[in-house]
Structure formats: C-alpha cells, structure tokens
Design a protein around this motif. Sequence first.
Motif, PDB file in Angstrom:
ATOM      1  N   ILE A   1       0.886  -1.165   0.000  1.00 49.47           N
ATOM      2  CA  ILE A   1       0.000   0.000   0.000  1.00 49.47           C
ATOM      3  C   ILE A   1       0.918   1.206   0.000  1.00 49.47           C
ATOM      4  O   ILE A   1       1.699   1.390   0.941  1.00 49.47           O
ATOM      5  CB  ILE A   1      -0.949   0.021   1.221  1.00 49.47           C
ATOM      6  CG1 ILE A   1      -1.848  -1.226   1.213  1.00 49.47           C
ATOM      7  CG2 ILE A   1      -1.786   1.301   1.225  1.00 49.47           C
ATOM      8  CD1 ILE A   1      -2.758  -1.340   2.424  1.00 49.47           C
ATOM      9  N   GLU A   2       0.878   1.977  -1.099  1.00 49.59           N
ATOM     10  CA  GLU A   2       1.780   3.109  -1.252  1.00 49.59           C
ATOM     11  C   GLU A   2       1.823   3.955   0.013  1.00 49.59           C
ATOM     12  O   GLU A   2       0.788   4.399   0.504  1.00 49.59           O
ATOM     13  CB  GLU A   2       1.355   3.981  -2.435  1.00 49.59           C
ATOM     14  CG  GLU A   2       1.636   3.377  -3.782  1.00 49.59           C
ATOM     15  CD  GLU A   2       3.126   3.254  -4.087  1.00 49.59           C
ATOM     16  OE1 GLU A   2       3.890   4.201  -3.833  1.00 49.59           O
ATOM     17  OE2 GLU A   2       3.511   2.176  -4.582  1.00 49.59           O
ATOM     18  N   GLY A   3       3.027   4.144   0.550  1.00 49.79           N
ATOM     19  CA  GLY A   3       3.221   4.978   1.719  1.00 49.79           C
ATOM     20  C   GLY A   3       3.027   4.265   3.052  1.00 49.79           C
ATOM     21  O   GLY A   3       3.251   4.866   4.098  1.00 49.79           O
ATOM     22  N   TYR A   4       2.616   3.002   3.038  1.00 45.44           N
ATOM     23  CA  TYR A   4       2.336   2.299   4.291  1.00 45.44           C
ATOM     24  C   TYR A   4       3.068   0.968   4.433  1.00 45.44           C
ATOM     25  O   TYR A   4       3.624   0.672   5.479  1.00 45.44           O
ATOM     26  CB  TYR A   4       0.833   2.101   4.475  1.00 45.44           C
ATOM     27  CG  TYR A   4       0.137   3.409   4.677  1.00 45.44           C
ATOM     28  CD1 TYR A   4       0.068   3.992   5.935  1.00 45.44           C
ATOM     29  CD2 TYR A   4      -0.407   4.100   3.599  1.00 45.44           C
ATOM     30  CE1 TYR A   4      -0.534   5.226   6.119  1.00 45.44           C
ATOM     31  CE2 TYR A   4      -1.015   5.330   3.775  1.00 45.44           C
ATOM     32  CZ  TYR A   4      -1.072   5.886   5.037  1.00 45.44           C
ATOM     33  OH  TYR A   4      -1.657   7.104   5.203  1.00 45.44           O
ATOM     34  N   CYS A   5       3.039   0.124   3.436  1.00 45.17           N
ATOM     35  CA  CYS A   5       3.745  -1.144   3.526  1.00 45.17           C
ATOM     36  C   CYS A   5       4.197  -1.556   2.130  1.00 45.17           C
ATOM     37  O   CYS A   5       3.588  -1.169   1.142  1.00 45.17           O
ATOM     38  CB  CYS A   5       2.887  -2.234   4.158  1.00 45.17           C
ATOM     39  SG  CYS A   5       1.418  -2.695   3.220  1.00 45.17           S
ATOM     40  N   GLU A   6       5.280  -2.306   2.083  1.00 43.63           N
ATOM     41  CA  GLU A   6       5.796  -2.769   0.795  1.00 43.63           C
ATOM     42  C   GLU A   6       6.093  -4.253   0.865  1.00 43.63           C
ATOM     43  O   GLU A   6       6.858  -4.704   1.721  1.00 43.63           O
ATOM     44  CB  GLU A   6       7.070  -2.010   0.425  1.00 43.63           C
ATOM     45  CG  GLU A   6       7.569  -2.362  -0.954  1.00 43.63           C
ATOM     46  CD  GLU A   6       8.724  -1.482  -1.400  1.00 43.63           C
ATOM     47  OE1 GLU A   6       9.425  -1.903  -2.321  1.00 43.63           O
ATOM     48  OE2 GLU A   6       8.925  -0.400  -0.828  1.00 43.63           O
ATOM     49  N   GLU A   7       5.432  -5.011   0.002  1.00 39.38           N
ATOM     50  CA  GLU A   7       5.608  -6.452  -0.094  1.00 39.38           C
ATOM     51  C   GLU A   7       5.514  -7.133   1.276  1.00 39.38           C
ATOM     52  O   GLU A   7       6.340  -7.944   1.651  1.00 39.38           O
ATOM     53  CB  GLU A   7       6.933  -6.792  -0.781  1.00 39.38           C
ATOM     54  CG  GLU A   7       6.983  -6.327  -2.210  1.00 39.38           C
ATOM     55  CD  GLU A   7       8.276  -6.681  -2.894  1.00 39.38           C
ATOM     56  OE1 GLU A   7       9.067  -7.481  -2.356  1.00 39.38           O
ATOM     57  OE2 GLU A   7       8.516  -6.145  -3.986  1.00 39.38           O
TER      58      GLU A   7
END
Length: 102
Positions: A33-39
Amino acid sequence: MSDSQEERVSREVEKMTVKEFLQNYGGNECVSIEGYCEEKHYDYFREADEWELSADNPNHYRPTCIVEEPWWNEVKDREIKEWNIIGGGMYKVELWIDLEEE
C-alpha cells in the motif's frame, strides 16, 4: 447517455475503501500500500477479535493480520485510486494498492 457519462458512472460504482476491497479479495496475500507497507505478507484479513487459534497450534504461530498494523485505522476507510496484481510465474504475486488523496 454519452460515453463519458457512462464511464463516470462505472468508475463511481467501482470505488471501494481499502477495508471493503480486502474483504472481497480475501486473505493470504502479499500487499503493498503506497506509503504504508511494501511487499508485506498477511495471512488473514479479519478484525482482530474474529479469529482464534487452536490450542493444538504446535509452533505457537500467530498469523499476521493487516488490521493489527498501527496505520490500519488511517487507511481502512480511504478509497482506492488504483490497484494491480504484480508478479506470477517465478515471482511472488503481490497486490499493489494506491490510495486516493485525503
């Protein structure tokens, strides 16, 4: 109705909040989620009090639940601007979400 009016109506119907979208998508996914979590891999999407583990859980494994993230309340009611499924084949599948501006 003109083509642009039909397009606008269908976009309005398709809009969902992050919570609504993930409830429909299901659990067990890799999410960005862009700006919150990555992979980040989440085993379940459920409200934290909706699931219980069996007493037989041999590894004392506790599933990762997105609603337990500290930023969840900040994003759950935001509308999704766009999303995509990335990967497949020899790459892990990832659900990518970009949020509408607040």
